[in-house]
Write a protein that holds these residues in place. Sequence first.
Motif, mmCIF file in Angstrom:
data_model
loop_
_atom_site.group_PDB
_atom_site.id
_atom_site.type_symbol
_atom_site.label_atom_id
_atom_site.label_comp_id
_atom_site.label_asym_id
_atom_site.label_seq_id
_atom_site.Cartn_x
_atom_site.Cartn_y
_atom_site.Cartn_z
ATOM 1 N N UNK A 93 0.835 -1.199 0.000
ATOM 2 C CA UNK A 93 0.000 0.000 0.000
ATOM 3 C C UNK A 93 0.868 1.246 0.000
ATOM 4 N N UNK A 94 0.602 2.150 -0.947
ATOM 5 C CA UNK A 94 1.341 3.402 -1.042
ATOM 6 C C UNK A 94 0.371 4.588 -1.051
ATOM 7 N N UNK A 95 -0.776 4.418 -0.406
ATOM 8 C CA UNK A 95 -1.750 5.507 -0.307
ATOM 9 C C UNK A 95 -1.122 6.697 0.403
ATOM 10 N N UNK A 96 -1.346 7.888 -0.126
ATOM 11 C CA UNK A 96 -0.850 9.097 0.521
ATOM 12 C C UNK A 96 0.583 9.437 0.191
ATOM 13 N N UNK A 97 1.289 8.591 -0.553
ATOM 14 C CA UNK A 97 2.678 8.894 -0.911
ATOM 15 C C UNK A 97 2.725 10.069 -1.878
ATOM 16 N N UNK A 98 3.633 11.012 -1.643
ATOM 17 C CA UNK A 98 3.774 12.152 -2.551
ATOM 18 C C UNK A 98 4.154 11.660 -3.949
ATOM 19 N N UNK A 99 5.104 10.751 -4.005
ATOM 20 C CA UNK A 99 5.461 10.073 -5.246
ATOM 21 C C UNK A 99 5.748 8.614 -4.925
ATOM 22 N N UNK A 100 5.537 7.762 -5.901
ATOM 23 C CA UNK A 100 5.779 6.333 -5.735
ATOM 24 C C UNK A 100 7.210 6.017 -6.156
ATOM 25 N N UNK A 101 7.883 5.228 -5.362
ATOM 26 C CA UNK A 101 9.282 4.883 -5.569
ATOM 27 C C UNK A 101 9.430 3.961 -6.781
ATOM 28 N N UNK A 102 9.962 4.510 -7.861
ATOM 29 C CA UNK A 102 10.106 3.732 -9.088
ATOM 30 C C UNK A 102 11.156 2.644 -8.988
ATOM 31 N N UNK A 103 12.037 2.720 -7.990
ATOM 32 C CA UNK A 103 13.069 1.693 -7.869
ATOM 33 C C UNK A 103 12.474 0.349 -7.486
#
Length: 271
Positions: A93-103
Motif C-alpha cells: 500500500x502506497x496511499x498518501x505517498x507524494x510520489x511512488x518509488x520507481x526503484x
Amino acid sequence: MNQPSAAQATSAIQDAADRLSAAEQTRKPCAPVRDLIGADGARAYEVQRRNVERRKQRGARVVGAKIGLTSPAVQRQLGVDQPDFGILFDDMEVSGAATIDSTRLLQPRIEAEVAFILKSDLDGPNLDAGSARAAVDYAVPALEIVDSRVESWDITFVDTVADNASSCMYVLGAQRRSLDSFEPREVTMEMTVDGAMASSGSGIDCLGDPLEALAWLARTMRDLGTPLRKDQVVLSGALGPMVTVHPGMTAVANINGLGTVSASFGIGEKP
C-alpha cells in the motif's frame, strides 16, 4: 508424451517459485515459468503460495487479496480468458505517498478499481453477490500498480497466477462509501495521465459487477483453505484497460459515484 512424476512436478514448482522470487529480489525480469509448470493452473497457484509464504517469513503481513483479469479489455491485452487472484501485503500500500518509488518497479502498468474493505469473514457455504455485499464495510476508489516479474509481459494465465497475479502496489482513495449509497455495477470510470484521457470503463466491465467478482474470490479462496477475513482489503478488478507507467507521470482516476484517487511517480528513475 509422458507425464512428469510427482517428484518432477514438485521440483518444477520450486524452480518456478525460485525464478520469480529471484526476479523480484534482483529487480531483473525473468523468463516465463510455463516452460517449467506447463499450463497447469493448480501448479501455478502452488508456485504463488510458496512465494507468499516466503514473503511472510521475511516479515510481510497479508492484508487482503486482489482479483485480476476481470475486465474484457485487460483479458484482451494479456491474451487470457479467466480471472485470477493474488495476495496483498502491507508493504504494497502506497496511499498518501507524494510520489511512488520507481526503484521498486520493473515494467509497471496502472489500472483503476473499486476496493472493498470487509467487516466480516467470507467463509460460509453459500457465497454469492448477496453475501459478498453483506460482508462489505465500505468501498473506496483505488489504483493498482501491476508489475510483471516476467520479461516483456510475456505471460499466459499460469505465468501471471504464479507471479501473484502480477501484484505490486496499490493506492486507496480517501472517500469511503457504504453500499447503501451507491451500486458498484453502475459506476463509470475515467482515468487521465498528465491530464489526458488514458482509460475508461464501468462496473459491468468487472465480471458484470464488482460484487460478483468479490463473490468469485470468496468462493475460490474458501475452497483453497485461505478464506477472506474481516478487515481485509479486496481490489475487485480493473474497470478499464491498463496504462503503462512512465517516470514523472501522474494518473488520476474518477470513479463516478465513488470518488477520485491519484498516483504520481518519481522522476529520474526508470521503472
